[in-house]
Design an enzyme around this catalytic site. Structure first.
Site, PDB file in Angstrom:
ATOM      1  N   CYS A 104      -3.074   1.334   6.578  1.00 50.81           N
ATOM      2  CA  CYS A 104      -3.480   0.901   7.808  1.00 50.81           C
ATOM      3  C   CYS A 104      -3.619   1.481   8.738  1.00 50.81           C
ATOM      4  O   CYS A 104      -4.700   0.726   9.242  1.00 50.81           O
ATOM      5  CB  CYS A 104      -2.648   0.431   8.388  1.00 50.81           C
ATOM      6  SG  CYS A 104      -1.237   1.072   8.740  1.00 50.81           S
ATOM      7  N   ASN A 133       0.522  -1.327   0.334  1.00 52.14           N
ATOM      8  CA  ASN A 133       0.098   0.090   0.199  1.00 52.14           C
ATOM      9  C   ASN A 133       1.237   1.293  -0.136  1.00 52.14           C
ATOM     10  O   ASN A 133       0.452   2.203  -0.942  1.00 52.14           O
ATOM     11  CB  ASN A 133      -1.099   0.095   1.044  1.00 52.14           C
ATOM     12  CG  ASN A 133      -0.336  -0.040   2.516  1.00 52.14           C
ATOM     13  OD1 ASN A 133       0.970  -0.288   2.831  1.00 52.14           O
ATOM     14  ND2 ASN A 133      -0.445   0.976   3.671  1.00 52.14           N
ATOM     15  N   GLU A 136       8.112   0.566  17.008  1.00 52.38           N
ATOM     16  CA  GLU A 136       9.509   1.237  15.871  1.00 52.38           C
ATOM     17  C   GLU A 136       8.712   2.866  15.711  1.00 52.38           C
ATOM     18  O   GLU A 136       7.713   3.355  16.155  1.00 52.38           O
ATOM     19  CB  GLU A 136       9.473   0.845  14.340  1.00 52.38           C
ATOM     20  CG  GLU A 136       9.781  -0.820  14.641  1.00 52.38           C
ATOM     21  CD  GLU A 136      10.257  -1.346  13.837  1.00 52.38           C
ATOM     22  OE1 GLU A 136      10.642  -1.058  12.593  1.00 52.38           O
ATOM     23  OE2 GLU A 136       9.677  -2.256  13.687  1.00 52.38           O
TER      24      GLU A 136
END
Ligand code: NAD
Ligand code: 6OD
Length: 499
Positions: free
Chosen positions: A301, A168, A480
């Site tokens: 997402c 994506n 992260e």
């Protein structure tokens, strides 16, 4: 930034993807591969070779040799200035990256030129900055003999990192992992999505141009299960797997990494809620909802697929959002007027359309969309769907509970803060949420009660790369970003010295 008038006319990148192993572009010897299809019109872009065991093994061995060789011996200053040069070279080849990314994904160039490609460069500069500031703890301690001891921490690179990335935001999400991995001294083997092989391949050219030692950055192409992805995650020479993709694939990857006890960092799927309180600035909330539901054709997402709108403004909000959606222009990436591109593939289009059908079967009111759009003849072979809004579904409809990853949302009214917090949290996922309210106390209160990795208040996808990024519940493991990336990309040793 120069948006190409014809993506295909941009000459500076290979149309046929290549593995990039030990600094060399190769088609490999598996004899297998597939045609890369442009989702805008269904045309063929080029060929993608599929890696077999031999290519995967060669890539992992090259990464190991670089780790133990030139890259492992390089000073922090040289390593970070080299990676800063990688970022600069991405920017110099901006138009190549932009055209390659838009051909692979079909996304509007106006979007990719503001988000995907600049972030591809920024992911290197930001993590080189982080790497330069790494410091560790030191604990002096008393000992029975009175002499004492000193503990200090040492951070070492974790080793050879497998990077498995989705389609994506191909360059953005791949470099989000490659940037910190390399900045902190690791080497990588990347397995980009089978749907978007071009920018990972192109990054190999950048690495060679800049003089990054061979074997530091390797790319192998292939599919996931029973293909290169699985071979890579199972390879005993890999010291850690960092993955962005669906929750289902995340489970498989975690299983593979269990052999040999390799750590994983997983950024997975979501079914993110957007909460619109009656005291919000409604025009800003509509604009935010537009971006969070329909950007990148809903294939983000962090995007919102469940909107909860407080009852006093429900009808007005739905009407305004409908009007804005209906003004969205579907079209070619290079057309500056294009607001939305196609789905990534015919397969994904079918999946999204199955939810469109399910919504109707479950009794939804289709506020707008819900079908395949009429496109001009030259785009008829593309993977197009209409941007879609529904109301009226039960909370347990799969359309409301499952990640669709398309340009669509269900809007439901609510009455109280308590009720909407419960609705928002009633999902196995926990990636992101957005809240729109002008009430400061409410903003903080609701933000602290949502079970998500990131909660935006009166905004969406506002990213400071130093912050912790990741998902709660089934949306991932680990964080992260900024110094948080040290946890996965380095291994810590405590040295205890008796004085
Ligand atoms: P996917 O899980 O199908 O594939 C992602 C990558 O994993 C691909 O490269 C694929 O080939 C590989 N893969 C799949 N199975 C594998 C296996 N068993 N072993 C090794 N590799 C394997 O996901 P997708 O369809 O490419 O991307 C969409 C999904 O990704 C959505 O669920 C979306 O929410 C999620 N996503 C999450 C984030 C995040 O930051 N949390 C970001 C982007 C996308
Ligand atoms: O912004 C980022 O760093 C990030 N990982 C974004 C993820 C977007 C998902 O599609």
């Amino acid at each position: 930034m120069n948006i190409q008038t014809d993506l295909r006319a941009q000459a500076g990148f290979r149309r046929d993807a290549s593995h990039f192993i030990d600094g060399v572009f190769t088609q490999g010897n598996s004899g297998k591969g597939w045609d890369n299809i442009c989702p805008v019109d269904g045309s063929r872009i080029g060929f993608v070779p599929e890696a077999g065991e031999a290519e995967v093994d060669a890539a992992v061995k090259a990464a190991r040799a670089a780790l133990e060789g030139a890259w492992g011996r390089m000073s922090l200053a040289d390593r970070t200035s080299m990676l800063a040069e990688v970022a600069a070279e991405i920017n110099r080849r901006f138009d190549d990256f932009l055209s390659a990314e838009c051909l692979d994904t079909g996304k509007p160039a106006s979007l990719a030129s503001h988000i995907d490609i600049p972030r591809g460069a920024a992911n290197f500069t930001m993590f080189t900055d982080v790497a330069k500031t790494v410091s560790t703890e030191c604990f002096p301690m008393p000992t029975p003999d009175g002499a004492g001891a000193l503990n200090y921490g040492l951070r070492r690179p974790r080793g050879v990192i497998a990077v498995i990335s989705p389609w994506n935001l191909p360059l953005l999400l791949m470099t989000w992992k490659v940037g910190p991995a390399l900045a902190l001294g690791n080497t990588v083997v990347v397995k980009p999505s089978e749907a978007t092989p071009l920018t990972a391949t192109l990054l190999g050219e950048v690495m060679n141009k800049v003089g990054v030692p061979k074997g530091v950055y390797n790319v192998i192409h292939g599919f996931g299960g029973n293909s290169a992805g699985q071979m890579l995650t199972q390879h005993p020479g890999v010291n850690g797997v960092t993955f962005t993709g669906s929750t289902k694939s995340g489970e498989n990857i975690m299983r593979a990494a269990a052999t040999g006890i390799r750590p994983v960092s997983l950024e997975l799927g979501g079914k993110n809620p957007g909460i619109i309180f009656a005291d919000c600035d409604i025009d800003k909330a509509v604009e935010g909802a537009m971006r969070s539901v329909f950007s990148n054709s809903g294939q983000v997402c962090l995007g919102t697929e469940r909107l909860y709108v407080q009852r006093p403004i429900f009808d007005a909000f739905v009407a305004k959002l409908k009007a804005t959606v209906e003004a969205l222009k579907l079209g070619r990436p290079e057309d500056p007027a294009t607001g939305m591109g196609p789905m990534i593939s015919e397969t994904h289009r079918k999946k999204v359309l199955s939810y469109y059908a399910r919504a109707v079967a479950d009794g939804a009111t289709v506020v707008t969309g819900g079908a395949v759009p009429d496109m001009p003849a030259e785009l008829a072979g593309g993977a197009w769907v209409q941007p879609t809004i529904w109301t009226g579904l039960a909370d347990d409809s799969p359309v409301v509970t499952e990640e669709i990853f398309g340009p669509c949302c269900h809007i439901r009214p609510f009455d109280t803060e308590e009720e909407v917090i419960h609705l928002a949290n009633a999902t196995p996922y926990g990636l992101a949420a957005m809240v729109w309210t002008e009430n400061l106390s409410r903003a903080h209160r609701v933000g602290s009660k949502l079970q998500v990795g990131i909660c935006w208040i009166n905004s969406w996808f506002l990213r400071d790369l130093r912050t912790a990024f990741g998902g709660a519940k089934a949306s991932g493991i680990g964080r992260e970003g900024g110094v948080h990336s040290l946890e996965f990309y380095t291994e810590m040793t405590n040295v205890c010295v008796k004085l």
